[in-house]
Design an enzyme around this catalytic site. Sequence first.
Site, PDB file in Angstrom:
ATOM      1  N   ASN A  39      61.022   5.854  10.935  1.00 12.93           N
ATOM      2  CA  ASN A  39      60.821   6.933  10.103  1.00 12.93           C
ATOM      3  C   ASN A  39      62.130   7.228   9.710  1.00 12.93           C
ATOM      4  O   ASN A  39      62.955   7.917  10.557  1.00 12.93           O
ATOM      5  CB  ASN A  39      60.150   8.012  10.907  1.00 12.93           C
ATOM      6  CG  ASN A  39      59.722   9.162   9.986  1.00 12.93           C
ATOM      7  OD1 ASN A  39      60.225   9.241   8.997  1.00 12.93           O
ATOM      8  ND2 ASN A  39      59.436  10.269  10.742  1.00 12.93           N
ATOM      9  N   HIS A  83      53.528  14.779  10.833  1.00 13.74           N
ATOM     10  CA  HIS A  83      54.604  14.686  11.596  1.00 13.74           C
ATOM     11  C   HIS A  83      55.024  16.215  11.966  1.00 13.74           C
ATOM     12  O   HIS A  83      54.709  17.151  11.283  1.00 13.74           O
ATOM     13  CB  HIS A  83      55.771  14.067  10.966  1.00 13.74           C
ATOM     14  CG  HIS A  83      57.195  13.994  11.580  1.00 13.74           C
ATOM     15  ND1 HIS A  83      57.983  14.664  12.071  1.00 13.74           N
ATOM     16  CD2 HIS A  83      57.405  12.652  12.268  1.00 13.74           C
ATOM     17  CE1 HIS A  83      58.684  14.070  13.069  1.00 13.74           C
ATOM     18  NE2 HIS A  83      58.463  12.823  13.083  1.00 13.74           N
ATOM     19  N   GLU A 141      53.997  11.918  19.645  1.00 15.15           N
ATOM     20  CA  GLU A 141      55.590  12.428  19.621  1.00 15.15           C
ATOM     21  C   GLU A 141      55.666  13.714  20.251  1.00 15.15           C
ATOM     22  O   GLU A 141      55.241  14.735  19.791  1.00 15.15           O
ATOM     23  CB  GLU A 141      55.978  12.576  18.417  1.00 15.15           C
ATOM     24  CG  GLU A 141      56.032  11.217  17.391  1.00 15.15           C
ATOM     25  CD  GLU A 141      56.939  11.310  16.287  1.00 15.15           C
ATOM     26  OE1 GLU A 141      58.053  10.544  16.248  1.00 15.15           O
ATOM     27  OE2 GLU A 141      56.839  12.081  15.539  1.00 15.15           O
ATOM     28  N   SER A 179      62.994   9.875  20.538  1.00 13.96           N
ATOM     29  CA  SER A 179      64.190   9.430  21.095  1.00 13.96           C
ATOM     30  C   SER A 179      63.894   7.848  21.684  1.00 13.96           C
ATOM     31  O   SER A 179      64.558   7.429  22.843  1.00 13.96           O
ATOM     32  CB  SER A 179      64.796  10.267  22.047  1.00 13.96           C
ATOM     33  OG  SER A 179      65.246  11.451  21.597  1.00 13.96           O
ATOM     34  N   GLY A 232      62.854   7.279  15.040  1.00 16.03           N
ATOM     35  CA  GLY A 232      63.603   8.135  14.184  1.00 16.03           C
ATOM     36  C   GLY A 232      64.965   7.599  14.100  1.00 16.03           C
ATOM     37  O   GLY A 232      65.078   6.599  13.459  1.00 16.03           O
ATOM     38  N   GLY A 233      65.824   8.312  14.652  1.00 12.99           N
ATOM     39  CA  GLY A 233      67.605   7.983  14.313  1.00 12.99           C
ATOM     40  C   GLY A 233      67.650   6.558  14.584  1.00 12.99           C
ATOM     41  O   GLY A 233      68.497   5.987  13.768  1.00 12.99           O
TER      42      GLY A 233
END
EC number: 5.3.1.1
Length: 248
Positions: A9, A94, A166, A212, A233-234
């Site tokens: 994402n 989300h 999440e 994470s 994510g990141g």
Amino acid sequence: MRKAIIAGNWKMNKTVDEAVKVVEELKPLVKDATCDVVVCPTFVCLDAVKKATAGSNIKVAAQNMHFEESGAFTGEVSPGMLEAMGIEYVVLGHSERREYFNETDEAINKKVKAAFAHNITPIVCCGETLEQRESGVTNNFIACQIKVDIAGLTKEQAEKVVIAYEPIWAIGTGKTATKEQANETILAIRNVVVEMYGKEVADKVRIQYGGSVKPNTITEQMAMSDIDGALVGGASLKAEDFSGIVNY
């Protein structure tokens, strides 16, 4: 046996050129992946990313959509528009959409049904705050979300739903649920699906962990009984990092 699904994402990151560059770097790195590989760029990048992934094993997801077919909904994108572009998945509910844009479970349910009406597979997100986790109400809270989010589907639709667990307290914080915490909650989610649609359907539903996720945490997470993938994510913004997760 459920096939794992790992989705990246990208949130509100990357210009069109940057998005295409990452996909081009990613393609050779994940070509032998044993899981389903999905990238979730912004709306403005969807078309270019879809074209860049042509002929590869990478699928494309939108990060959101409206539930209406068309009309006076300024700034929104309809499921039919995504279908016409060949988009295979859409992320719905989300925690950032719920928190910043006041999305309700009822609206998410409408979106889930609209996605299926347009041959798009929904990735439905759920998760608890740190306060809820510490108060011991995680399973009850998430059950309330799921019971509305995926209500009213056929069994054929329900078994195709992807659910992403999440924990909100682990998104972008560097904190992560232990593999045992994640697996326990995901098992509780699966039991909610059993209540709603029966064990046969629940055994087919793929449930991801998100929060994470990193290359150095994915292996132990994927070894757990009920974790079927990750919503990243990141760590999905760089091809090298994301491929390290995909090729766990």
